[in-house]
Design an enzyme around this catalytic site. Structure first.
Site: not given
Ligand code: TYM
Length: 328
Positions: A111, A191, A194
């Site tokens: 990022k 991956k 969006k």
């Molecule tokens: P985020 O918002 O990017 O995504 C939410 C969840 O979806 C999973 N994910 C995917 N899994 C498989 N294939 C994909 N293409 C894909 N895109 C997204 C992500 O692994 C995630 O589990 N940092 C985290 C949010 C967060 C969090 C937390 C998670 C903040 N605090 C505490 C767990 C515990 C994130 O950016 O997720």
């Protein structure tokens, strides 16, 4: 019964990548454990964003989670910034977090390369994520594969904090991965995300699902209909694992390996199964949109429940870290 915590950023639509990687698992876990799920708006603002639309995106993500099957009678569903203790614990955890570990995080490196000026907030992102989970002393964190490094750092933070301020106070959380731990975009390149425009939205109508799925990348080594394919490296098969019954998956894998059918036949079956699973979600989303007070009520009640738990943890954390109580 374990306590489960997970979060999702309100940075775009809910798509089949984050649904199969995480949210589908959340829906199952709420029948087995005590669950908290949060729309993590404070994480989303570590990337360049438009302030005018954030509140609406946050509400839309909460609505999407309800439409996808989260049930406020079973799970606590809330917005991260509504529980101020997340940021307080974040600060207190930075004290035991090694700077070098933060700089080594792959997501930070990726990022920060895309930004002209890198904020301390982006670097601190995984510490806030640790605070999210530890505030509730959750032990199980259902996430996609891209979050494993953050979970590893979270455990390191736990070990360091416990060693300094109180043995075994915070449990070491474990990640829980789904079968579709890494769903690729429809182009098969990166991956599904969006920001890359390679998604199928959870509420896409049937004709759009088929339009997007039809040209989707499959096993690149399968050049013609007569070549056998390898489902283990096919993104369309990964998606089958989220939407098709086990017997159908076995049949799909067999026909692929033996060149018993073409990729288009395989996609047709998948599209039918996706449409069957997603139609009720799209209908629930429409019903919730017609009644915006429902989502707000869920979020208000969720924040109140989360706050009560967070306050208990923080009282003990402040005491163990030696801070003077306000009422003293
Ligand atoms: P985020 O918002 O990017 O995504 C939410 C969840 O979806 C999973 N994910 C995917 N899994 C498989 N294939 C994909 N293409 C894909 N895109 C997204 C992500 O692994 C995630 O589990 N940092 C985290 C949010 C967060 C969090 C937390 C998670 C903040 N605090 C505490 C767990 C515990 C994130 O950016 O997720």
């Amino acid at each position: 019964m374990a306590r489960v915590f997970s979060g999702i950023q309100p940075s775009g639509e809910l798509h089949i990548g984050n649904y199969l990687g995480a949210v589908q698992n959340w829906v199952k876990l709420q029948d087995l454990h005590e669950c908290l799920f949060s729309v993590v708006d404070l994480h989303a603002i570590t990337q360049p964003y438009e302030a005018g639309g954030l509140a609406q995106r946050t509400e839309e993500m909460a609505l999407s989670l309800l439409a996808a099957g989260l049930d406020p009678d079973k799970s606590t569903i809330f917005v991260q910034s509504h529980v101020a203790e997340h940021t307080e614990l974040n600060w207190l955890l930075t004290i035991v977090t090694p700077l070098g570990e933060l700089e080594r995080q792959t997501q930070f490196k990726d990022k920060s390369q895309r930004q002209e000026s890198v904020s301390a907030g982006l670097l601190n992102y995984p510490v806030l994520q640790a605070a999210d989970v530890l505030l509730y002393k959750a032990t199980l964190v259902p996430v996609g594969e891209d979050q494993l490094q953050h979970l590893e750092l979270m455990r390191e933070i736990v070990r360091r904090w416990n060693a300094r301020f109180g043995a075994d106070f915070f449990p070491e959380p474990q990640a829980q991965l789904s079968t579709a731990r890494r769903v690729l975009g429809l182009d098969g390149q990166a991956k599904m995300s969006k920001s890359l425009g390679n998604t199928i939205g959870l509420f896409d109508p049937p004709d759009s699902i088929w339009e997007k799925l039809r040209p989707a990348a499959t096993d690149p080594a399968r050049k013609t209909r007569k070549d056998p394919g390898n489902p283990d490296i096919c993104n369309v098969f990964t998606i089958h694992q989220g939407f098709s019954a086990p017997a159908v998956q076995a049949d799909v894998a067999h026909k692929c390996r033996t060149a018993g059918w073409g990729c288009l036949d395989c996609k047709r079956v998948l599209a039918d199964n996706m449409i069957a699973a997603l139609t009720p979600m799209r209908e629930r989303a429409a019903a919730l949109r017609a009644d915006p007070r429902r989502v707000r009520d869920v979020l208000r009640a969720g924040a109140a429940k989360a706050r009560a738990l967070a306050r208990q943890t923080m009282a003990e954390v402040r005491r163990r870290m030696g801070l003077l109580p306000a009422e003293a």
